[in-house]
Design an enzyme around this catalytic site. Structure first.
Site, short mmCIF file in Angstrom:
data_model
loop_
_atom_site.label_atom_id
_atom_site.label_comp_id
_atom_site.label_asym_id
_atom_site.label_seq_id
_atom_site.Cartn_x
_atom_site.Cartn_y
_atom_site.Cartn_z
N ARG A 50 -2.55 -5.60 29.03
CA ARG A 50 -3.32 -6.04 30.21
C ARG A 50 -2.65 -5.71 31.54
NH1 ARG A 50 -4.44 -10.91 26.97
NH2 ARG A 50 -6.45 -10.58 25.98
N LYS B 159 -7.90 5.49 41.23
CA LYS B 159 -8.90 5.80 40.20
C LYS B 159 -8.19 6.44 39.01
CE LYS B 159 -13.18 6.58 42.79
NZ LYS B 159 -14.21 7.60 43.10
N GLU C 162 -9.47 20.62 47.35
CA GLU C 162 -9.51 19.24 47.86
C GLU C 162 -9.04 19.17 49.31
OE1 GLU C 162 -10.90 16.74 46.57
OE2 GLU C 162 -11.05 17.13 44.43
N LYS D 132 -6.84 10.73 52.74
CA LYS D 132 -7.42 10.03 51.59
C LYS D 132 -7.02 8.56 51.56
CE LYS D 132 -8.40 9.90 46.74
NZ LYS D 132 -8.47 10.57 45.44
N GLU E 12 -15.24 1.69 46.73
CA GLU E 12 -16.31 2.66 46.92
C GLU E 12 -17.68 2.03 47.13
OE1 GLU E 12 -17.73 6.61 44.60
OE2 GLU E 12 -15.59 6.32 44.66
N ARG F 268 -15.62 5.41 51.16
CA ARG F 268 -14.91 6.15 50.12
C ARG F 268 -15.81 7.16 49.42
NH1 ARG F 268 -10.48 4.06 45.56
NH2 ARG F 268 -10.04 6.18 44.80
N ASN G 245 -16.32 12.19 47.71
CA ASN G 245 -17.02 12.87 46.62
C ASN G 245 -17.76 14.12 47.08
OD1 ASN G 245 -16.41 11.04 44.43
ND2 ASN G 245 -17.71 9.56 45.48
N HIS H 18 -18.41 16.89 44.67
CA HIS H 18 -18.07 16.40 43.33
C HIS H 18 -19.27 16.07 42.45
CE1 HIS H 18 -14.13 16.30 45.07
NE2 HIS H 18 -13.59 15.79 44.00
N HIS I 290 -18.63 17.95 39.26
CA HIS I 290 -18.27 17.29 38.00
C HIS I 290 -19.25 17.65 36.88
CE1 HIS I 290 -15.53 13.81 39.60
NE2 HIS I 290 -14.90 14.95 39.46
N HIS J 108 -10.91 22.07 38.14
CA HIS J 108 -11.52 21.10 39.04
C HIS J 108 -11.83 21.75 40.39
CE1 HIS J 108 -12.43 17.18 40.75
NE2 HIS J 108 -11.62 17.45 41.76
#
Length: 339
Positions: A108, A130, A172, A214, A224, A228, A232, A235, A239, A249
């Protein structure tokens, strides 16, 4: 070395820019730390790992899956890792995503840090909390948002980086300039990749500038719900086609940015698509490719940015200013199929 700290919702994250890997031993207790890296980095930089307990994984996006996470967890159990153990991901985006994900779920939650070793990881993948894994062709479908405790930047790792990975990371950097920093975009227009590969000071400044862009966005909107989403840009479609065609990527995001510019021209009167395309090509990134548009849209429908019948799509108002527009899925399908 320069230290900068960002305050996120649950914790402060310390960034150590222009640091040396040996400084890691001052940040954490070596006896209670396990490094996670991939075979390419372990082979290229063996001296750095001497004396550290290390889990070495196969390299590549195809290994960023639950089975690999399970393997790491089994190895942690075998090594006697407990709740006081610190995990440190030493690698590119695949390694930092996997390490952060395992650290979030093992017992955890373990303390975790990252030593990003690629341009992409330094400016994007290791920042923002993330973490996750791919499920089939669906990118990052399972994961968490949980900040690392620290990031340590040792630029010497970039010496063994292949040209393709430099190009991958600059996608990026170009993205950040498009959505947030027109002055950075102009700097990129005026230079080429070789400039940053040869000039360590310019590279360090560039990496820090992008990490700050960032981190500042994430600090304002960690989970997000608003700003935020701008990160993307490129993306959503990127993606969708990345795992379809085993693209890197950066390659997928570059194509995604070109399509997003086209949509921006249609829906937001964006006038500088050609400038964006020129810069992407200048840094060795693809700007056009044939892809199965119907299949790509079917994958895109599962994107996390979709809200029922609409998609929150990141467009450009102008260079340096990204915007989020809610586009009905029916309209978006027409646009993608005709792009």
């Amino acid at each position: 070395m320069q230290k900068k700290t960002y305050q996120f919702t649950a914790k402060k994250v310390d960034y150590y820019f222009d640091a040396d890997f040996t400084y890691l031993a001052k940040l954490i207790d070596k006896d209670h730390t396990i490094l996670v890296t991939d075979e390419n980095i372990f082979r290229a930089q063996p001296k750095k790992f001497k004396g550290w307990k290390t889990i070495v994984l196969k390299a590549g996006e195809e290994h960023k899956v639950q089975a690999t996470a399970n393997s790491v967890i089994e190895q942690l159990i075998g090594m006697g890792a407990d709740r006081k153990t610190v995990l440190v991901g030493v690698g590119g985006g695949v390694i930092t995503d996997l390490t952060g994900y395992v650290a979030a779920v093992y017992m955890r939650g373990l303390k975790v840090g990252f030593v990003p070793t690629t341009v992409l990881a330094m400016v994007d993948a290791s920042i923002g909390g993330k973490n996750g894994v791919d499920v089939g062709i669906y990118k990052n479908l399972v994961g968490t948002i949980r900040q690392p405790d620290f990031l340590l930047y040792d630029y010497s790792f970039l010496k063994s980086l292949p040209e393709s990975e430099w190009i991958n990371g600059f996608a990026e950097i170009i993205k950040h300039s498009c959505i947030k920093d027109a002055a950075l975009f102009r700097e990129l227009e005026a230079n080429k990749l070789k400039k940053y590969q040869k000039d360590k000071a310019a590279l360090g400044k560039l990496i820090r500038r992008n990490a700050v862009i960032k981190s500042t966005v994430v600090e304002k909107d960690e989970f997000e719900t608003g700003e935020r989403r701008l990160l993307n840009f490129g993306h959503t479609l990127g993606h969708a086609i990345e795992n379809m065609y085993a693209l890197s990527h950066g390659q997928a995001i570059s194509i995604g940015m070109v399509v997003a510019c086209s949509i921006s021209a249609q829906l937001a009167k964006f006038k500088d698509s050609e400038r964006v395309i020129k810069v992407l090509a200048q840094y060795g990134l693809p700007v056009h490719t044939d892809y199965d548009r119907k299949k790509a849209f079917d994958i895109l429908k599962m994107d996390k940015k979709r809200e029922r019948k609409d998609m929150n799509y990141v467009l450009l108002d102008k260079i340096g200013k990204g915007i989020v527009k809610s586009i009905p899925m029916v309209q978006l399908e027409q646009i993608i199929l005709q792009s």
